[in-house]
Design a protein around this motif. Sequence first.
Motif, PDB file in Angstrom:
ATOM      1  N   LEU A   1       1.294  -3.365   9.293  1.00  9.93           N
ATOM      2  CA  LEU A   1       0.003  -3.518   8.616  1.00  9.93           C
ATOM      3  C   LEU A   1      -0.586  -2.155   8.303  1.00  9.93           C
ATOM      4  CD1 LEU A   1      -1.743  -6.390  10.649  1.00  9.93           C
ATOM      5  CD2 LEU A   1      -0.752  -6.549   8.350  1.00  9.93           C
ATOM      6  N   GLY A   2      -1.319  -2.090   7.190  1.00  9.09           N
ATOM      7  CA  GLY A   2      -2.122  -0.903   6.898  1.00  9.09           C
ATOM      8  C   GLY A   2      -3.590  -1.256   7.140  1.00  9.09           C
ATOM      9  N   LEU A   3      -4.444  -0.278   6.892  1.00 12.99           N
ATOM     10  CA  LEU A   3      -5.888  -0.488   7.077  1.00 12.99           C
ATOM     11  C   LEU A   3      -6.618   0.069   5.856  1.00 12.99           C
ATOM     12  CD1 LEU A   3      -8.293  -1.284   8.988  1.00 12.99           C
ATOM     13  CD2 LEU A   3      -8.245   1.102   9.787  1.00 12.99           C
ATOM     14  N   GLY A   4      -7.425  -0.748   5.243  1.00 10.84           N
ATOM     15  CA  GLY A   4      -8.213  -0.269   4.111  1.00 10.84           C
ATOM     16  C   GLY A   4      -9.470   0.439   4.603  1.00 10.84           C
TER      17      GLY A   4
ATOM     18  N   GLU B   1      -9.837   9.380   5.012  1.00  6.79           N
ATOM     19  CA  GLU B   1     -10.618   8.317   4.368  1.00  6.79           C
ATOM     20  C   GLU B   1     -10.582   7.030   5.192  1.00  6.79           C
ATOM     21  OE1 GLU B   1      -7.878   9.591   3.347  1.00  6.79           O
ATOM     22  OE2 GLU B   1      -6.449   8.010   2.801  1.00  6.79           O
ATOM     23  N   LYS B   2      -9.685   6.980   6.190  1.00 14.49           N
ATOM     24  CA  LYS B   2      -9.611   5.773   7.047  1.00 14.49           C
ATOM     25  C   LYS B   2     -10.362   5.960   8.362  1.00 14.49           C
ATOM     26  CE  LYS B   2      -6.823   4.078   4.043  1.00 14.49           C
ATOM     27  NZ  LYS B   2      -5.444   3.623   4.297  1.00 14.49           N
ATOM     28  N   ALA B   3     -10.915   7.139   8.600  1.00 15.94           N
ATOM     29  CA  ALA B   3     -11.484   7.460   9.927  1.00 15.94           C
ATOM     30  C   ALA B   3     -12.622   6.521  10.308  1.00 15.94           C
ATOM     31  CB  ALA B   3     -11.952   8.916   9.947  1.00 15.94           C
TER      32      ALA B   3
ATOM     33  N   GLY C   1       3.769  -9.165   4.316  1.00 20.18           N
ATOM     34  CA  GLY C   1       2.499  -9.646   4.871  1.00 20.18           C
ATOM     35  C   GLY C   1       1.544 -10.089   3.779  1.00 20.18           C
ATOM     36  N   ASP C   2       1.709  -9.502   2.595  1.00 18.97           N
ATOM     37  CA  ASP C   2       0.868  -9.919   1.479  1.00 18.97           C
ATOM     38  C   ASP C   2       1.475  -9.417   0.174  1.00 18.97           C
ATOM     39  OD1 ASP C   2       0.255  -7.202   1.907  1.00 18.97           O
ATOM     40  OD2 ASP C   2      -1.674  -7.420   0.953  1.00 18.97           O
ATOM     41  N   GLU C   3       0.914  -9.900  -0.910  1.00 18.59           N
ATOM     42  CA  GLU C   3       1.419  -9.488  -2.228  1.00 18.59           C
ATOM     43  C   GLU C   3       0.305  -9.627  -3.238  1.00 18.59           C
ATOM     44  OE1 GLU C   3       4.996  -8.263  -3.632  1.00 18.59           O
ATOM     45  OE2 GLU C   3       2.966  -7.599  -4.199  1.00 18.59           O
ATOM     46  N   ARG C   4       0.422  -8.852  -4.280  1.00 20.62           N
ATOM     47  CA  ARG C   4      -0.534  -8.993  -5.381  1.00 20.62           C
ATOM     48  C   ARG C   4      -0.024 -10.107  -6.287  1.00 20.62           C
ATOM     49  NH1 ARG C   4      -0.932  -3.265  -4.975  1.00 20.62           N
ATOM     50  NH2 ARG C   4      -1.828  -2.839  -2.944  1.00 20.62           N
ATOM     51  N   ALA C   5      -0.908 -10.709  -7.043  1.00 19.46           N
ATOM     52  CA  ALA C   5      -0.531 -11.811  -7.954  1.00 19.46           C
ATOM     53  C   ALA C   5       0.019 -11.227  -9.251  1.00 19.46           C
ATOM     54  CB  ALA C   5      -1.740 -12.704  -8.226  1.00 19.46           C
TER      55      ALA C   5
ATOM     56  N   GLY D   1       0.819  -1.207   0.000  1.00 19.28           N
ATOM     57  CA  GLY D   1       0.000   0.000   0.000  1.00 19.28           C
ATOM     58  C   GLY D   1       0.854   1.259   0.000  1.00 19.28           C
ATOM     59  N   SER D   2       0.178   2.409   0.101  1.00 13.55           N
ATOM     60  CA  SER D   2       0.889   3.695  -0.001  1.00 13.55           C
ATOM     61  C   SER D   2       1.342   4.244   1.357  1.00 13.55           C
ATOM     62  CB  SER D   2      -0.019   4.720  -0.681  1.00 13.55           C
ATOM     63  OG  SER D   2      -1.241   4.817   0.030  1.00 13.55           O
ATOM     64  N   THR D   3       0.612   3.933   2.427  1.00  8.75           N
ATOM     65  CA  THR D   3       0.973   4.523   3.732  1.00  8.75           C
ATOM     66  C   THR D   3       2.405   4.201   4.152  1.00  8.75           C
ATOM     67  OG1 THR D   3      -1.355   4.388   4.396  1.00  8.75           O
ATOM     68  CG2 THR D   3       0.276   4.769   6.140  1.00  8.75           C
ATOM     69  N   PRO D   4       2.854   2.957   4.012  1.00 11.69           N
ATOM     70  CA  PRO D   4       4.207   2.641   4.500  1.00 11.69           C
ATOM     71  C   PRO D   4       5.323   3.257   3.653  1.00 11.69           C
ATOM     72  CG  PRO D   4       2.951   0.629   4.071  1.00 11.69           C
ATOM     73  CD  PRO D   4       2.180   1.758   3.491  1.00 11.69           C
TER      74      PRO D   4
ATOM     75  N   GLY E   1     -11.931  -1.740   6.076  1.00  3.65           N
ATOM     76  CA  GLY E   1     -11.543  -2.518   7.255  1.00  3.65           C
ATOM     77  C   GLY E   1     -10.625  -3.685   6.950  1.00  3.65           C
ATOM     78  N   HIS E   2     -10.205  -3.829   5.696  1.00  2.00           N
ATOM     79  CA  HIS E   2      -9.284  -4.937   5.395  1.00  2.00           C
ATOM     80  C   HIS E   2      -7.887  -4.608   5.897  1.00  2.00           C
ATOM     81  CE1 HIS E   2      -7.944  -2.748   1.640  1.00  2.00           C
ATOM     82  NE2 HIS E   2      -6.817  -3.357   1.934  1.00  2.00           N
ATOM     83  N   THR E   3      -7.101  -5.651   6.071  1.00  3.43           N
ATOM     84  CA  THR E   3      -5.688  -5.487   6.403  1.00  3.43           C
ATOM     85  C   THR E   3      -4.907  -6.640   5.781  1.00  3.43           C
ATOM     86  OG1 THR E   3      -4.103  -5.007   8.186  1.00  3.43           O
ATOM     87  CG2 THR E   3      -5.733  -6.754   8.600  1.00  3.43           C
ATOM     88  N   ALA E   4      -3.656  -6.409   5.477  1.00  2.00           N
ATOM     89  CA  ALA E   4      -2.906  -7.332   4.608  1.00  2.00           C
ATOM     90  C   ALA E   4      -3.808  -7.555   3.399  1.00  2.00           C
ATOM     91  CB  ALA E   4      -2.547  -8.612   5.346  1.00  2.00           C
ATOM     92  N   SER E   5      -4.039  -8.817   3.015  1.00  2.00           N
ATOM     93  CA  SER E   5      -5.045  -9.044   1.952  1.00  2.00           C
ATOM     94  C   SER E   5      -6.178  -9.889   2.505  1.00  2.00           C
ATOM     95  CB  SER E   5      -4.396  -9.686   0.728  1.00  2.00           C
ATOM     96  OG  SER E   5      -3.690  -8.699  -0.015  1.00  2.00           O
TER      97      SER E   5
ATOM     98  N   SER F   1       3.178  -4.203  -7.502  1.00  2.00           N
ATOM     99  CA  SER F   1       3.890  -5.140  -6.620  1.00  2.00           C
ATOM    100  C   SER F   1       4.342  -4.467  -5.319  1.00  2.00           C
ATOM    101  CB  SER F   1       5.129  -5.685  -7.351  1.00  2.00           C
ATOM    102  OG  SER F   1       6.017  -6.294  -6.440  1.00  2.00           O
ATOM    103  N   ASN F   2       3.997  -5.087  -4.197  1.00  2.00           N
ATOM    104  CA  ASN F   2       4.465  -4.568  -2.904  1.00  2.00           C
ATOM    105  C   ASN F   2       5.981  -4.698  -2.782  1.00  2.00           C
ATOM    106  OD1 ASN F   2       1.880  -3.902  -2.056  1.00  2.00           O
ATOM    107  ND2 ASN F   2       1.550  -5.858  -1.016  1.00  2.00           N
ATOM    108  N   TYR F   3       6.510  -5.758  -3.406  1.00  2.00           N
ATOM    109  CA  TYR F   3       7.967  -5.948  -3.391  1.00  2.00           C
ATOM    110  C   TYR F   3       8.634  -4.810  -4.157  1.00  2.00           C
ATOM    111  CZ  TYR F   3      12.500  -7.760  -4.838  1.00  2.00           C
ATOM    112  OH  TYR F   3      13.854  -7.877  -5.094  1.00  2.00           O
TER     113      TYR F   3
END
Length: 256
Positions: A147-150, A206-208, A75-79, A42-45, A153-157, A87-89
């Motif tokens: 971890l981030g937060l969508g 937007e995460k509030a 913690g997760d990755e896109r396919a 994600g973008s936050t980190p 309410g999602h986190t990781a994937s 790609s998170n990597y």
Amino acid sequence: MPTIRLLADAGELARAGAGEFARLAREAIRGRGAFRVALSGGSTPRLLYTTLAGEGAGSIFRSLVAWEKVHLFWGDERAVPPDHPDSNYRMACETLLSRLPVPAAQVHRIRGELPEAAEAAADYERTLVDRFKVAPGSRPRFDLVLLGLGADGHTASLFPGSEALRETTRLVAAPWIESLKARRITLTLPVLNNAACVLFLVAGEEKAAALRSVLSEDRPPEEIPARGIRPAKGSLVFLVDRAAARLLPASLLPAG
Ligand code: 6PG
């Protein structure tokens, strides 16, 4: 009970996150000779990673970490392949890996380019078992999971309604994400909840609403996956900026 740290803005949040990263790294390296961390996408980190790798005057954090003792996971990755814009990597390479002396053998990316996401999940699970010397039936214990937060309410994937939320055995899953019309590869709750420290980074208004749901509404992880993050023998810390915290009850916020 999670610890909530309220920061003024995304920049201060990134510096606080970098400070926690450096502190936990020093503790782990002093205690066990290595620091094993699962990075978030994600973008936050991004800002945290560039702050950690800061060069020049702002590089206080960079010099605090013995990078040759750091082992990086995700913690997760896109396919997708590692050079794909999603790609998170790739994001970690651009912001962190290309600037720091982490030995390549200690960088364990999720191979999102494999033909099937399930294959990538199985491959990554084998990596975790091997790297952490996981005995059958037990789980790897990360020193730190970022971890981030969508906004949903999602986190990781781990997304709302995902079958991966019900996974109690596998370390890594490859759920179909209906809202994205795509599969993702993600650590499962048993692994995330086995961490010594889970650090959420949550910035932006937007995460509030999602943050209020996570911290102050009694809703199931099926609806708000980030509520499924409850490290049994570890700490849970939320680094939040004022914009993301604006809907939180005052009772949850640190005084002052
Ligand atoms: C990912 C992350 C995901 C992310 C949230 C928040 O791969 O994108 O694992 O869970 O942390 O979607 O993303 P932002 O930081 O971009 O808001």
